[in-house]
Design an enzyme around this catalytic site. Structure first.
Site: not given
Length: 515
Positions: A16-17, A19-22, A24, A38, A132
């Protein structure tokens, strides 16, 4: 990625996407539902200090009430992989919607403001700070906006080389975050103000450019709010105050927007006023039958339509109160919404009895029977969303809503919840055994349940989606001689040895698209 990869019992379907954390993923749950999973970057997940923070922050996030959020459902460690499971929210994020369709206006903008304020009230009420809040963390579901990723930014704090000043997204950071001062819930309120300004104008309130330039403006300059609807501009200005103490709390935001109502009721106000039809604002310069079954700021682009549903009639007074507070906060047109007082069938049949009960509608079903009733309205041609709120007051049966039905043939798609907390979607026709298209699968048991069903033709199939108490629990397709638009209504069924009595408090039929 291997489509059969399983993490913590969740089967990953598609990305799905990132980001900075990992990353999804859309995933299938162990019970056959859908969720967003996630996966935290392995480098973080292998850090013992991160693991301790992960467990602590996830425990706090799971205490957040579900109002206008995508709740945390599960979390854990699978080998070297840390994973976080939240409700899957179908719909674009706010950044995508504004980019593709332009700024929001009128009721949709005001419903967005109420929805995000409701989410922040729930998040802060659990002792969590989002840290955030930004457009990509607000998803626009068929039932209204949903805030995601609350509390997750804190996972890279403390022992991480990432400094507090860099936590968050620069364009929506509060002045105290920029200065590296301790973060409080007031920082989320500041971000709320920036989000609503962005959603209503299509511009970042402190402009764009290099991060350092934007951060300087946040600390020293006034936000640019020209073109923002008057109905929300005043409260947005107060939320964007430089002084932490001058900002309202999330609860005070909600009180100003909808008169200080409860979170649950505020959530219903959002659903009632959220049309989901995100029409670009103008470009601004500067910037009734009875059935008883047998036993058992951008250039305009081509407009997209998002399905939508509304709360029951119990939200009517709240919606009116909200409209008095916010100019232009008016409910959308209503193809049909039941007060049950007119044209609903009453009386006895072999399966049981139906009667009016004040403002509600009560079905009492004989042991081993199923009773279903049609609303006095035809479904729209291109797809429908049917919603109802009901309580099982006696017995141990099931109840819910149905769509794409016919009183003559008994055809219908039933969306049901049992007294034991099991959900299912069943394709039925009088004289035949029902065909289970989904479930039974477990959901949390509650005294009353709000069930939303969506039936939409998709080529040669019908796509069926089901929500229970704002959570998407099922999404399936029927391509085997699928039923077409017809009637919709409510149903109840009893157990084999005792009667069931179900009271429906609300019922509504809406088009699933803007057609």
């Amino acid at each position: 990625m291997d489509g059969d990869r399983v993490i913590g019992g969740y089967t990953l379907r598609r990305l799905l996407g990132r980001g900075g954390m990992g990353e999804v993923y859309l995933a299938a749950t162990p019970t056959g539902g859908l969720a967003a999973v996630k996966l935290i970057h392995p480098a973080l997940a292998r850090d013992p200090a991160f693991r301790r923070r992960f467990e602590r922050e996830v425990a706090a996030a799971r205490l957040v009430a579900r109002f206008c959020t995508a709740p945390v459902l599960d979390a854990g460690l699978d080998g070297d992989v840390a994973y976080l499971v939240t409700e899957y929210v179908k719909g674009p994020d706010l950044a995508q919607a504004v980019n593709e369709q332009g700024p929001l206006a009128g009721g949709n903008l005001e419903a967005l403001a109420v929805g995000i304020a409701t989410a922040l009230s729930a998040i802060h009420g659990a002792g969590v700070i989002h840290r955030d809040l930004k457009p990509s963390n607000v998803l626009l579901s068929p039932l209204g906006p949903r805030v995601i990723d609350f509390g997750i930014a804190q996972l890279v704090e403390h022992d991480s080389p990432v400094s507090q000043a860099l936590l968050g997204t620069p364009a929506f950071m509060a002045p105290e975050q920029v200065r590296g001062e301790p973060v409080t819930p007031a920082a989320d309120v500041f971000a709320w103000g920036g989000l609503i300004a962005y959603a209503g104008t299509g511009r970042l309130p402190f402009g764009s450019g290099a991060a350092g330039t934007v951060l300087y403006r946040i600390v020293h300059d006034a936000p640019r709010l020209d073109g923002l609807d008057d109905g929300v501009r005043g409260v947005v200005e107060r939320a964007l105050a430089k002084d932490v103490l001058a900002r309202p709390t999330a609860a005070e935001l909600l009180a100003e927007l909808v008169g200080g109502t409860r979170l649950a009721a505020a959530s219903e106000v959002v659903e009632r006023t959220w049309t989901g039809n995100l029409t670009p604002a103008p470009l601004r310069t500067g910037g009734p039958a009875d059935g008883a079954g047998a036993p058992p700021g951008r250039a305009r682009r081509r407009r997209k339509r998002w399905p939508w549903a509304v709360a029951g009639s119990g939200a009517l007074v709240l919606a009116v109160a909200a409209a008095a507070t916010l100019p232009g906060l008016n409910a959308p047109s209503r193809p049909y919404e039941a007060g049950f007082a007119r044209s609903w069938a009453v009386g006895a049949s072999d399966a049981g009895t139906a009667r009016l009960d004040g403002a509600g509608y009560e079905l009492t079903v004989r042991p081993g029977w199923r009773l279903w009733k049609s609303a006095p309205v035809q479904e729209p041609e291109h797809g429908v969303i049917v919603s109802g709120r009901a309580t099982l007051e006696e017995g141990s049966g099931e109840y819910g809503v149905w769509c794409h039905g016919s009183a003559g043939s008994g055809e219908r798609y039933e969306f049901g919840v049992s007294g034991a907390g099991a959900v299912s979607i069943v394709k039925r026709r009088t004289g035949t055994q029902g065909k289970a298209l989904y479930g039974p699968a477990k959901v949390p048991r509650t005294a009353a349940n709000r069930i939303v069903a969506e039936c939409v033709r998709n080529g040669s199939a019908v796509t069926l989606r089901m929500w229970v108490n704002e959570n998407l629990v099922a999404e399936v397709s029927d391509a085997d001689a699928p039923y077409g638009p017809g009637e919709a209504g409510v149903h109840a069924a009893s157990g084999p040895t005792e009667q069931a009595r179900v009271r429906f408090e609300s019922f509504a039929v809406r088009p699933a698209t803007g057609t």
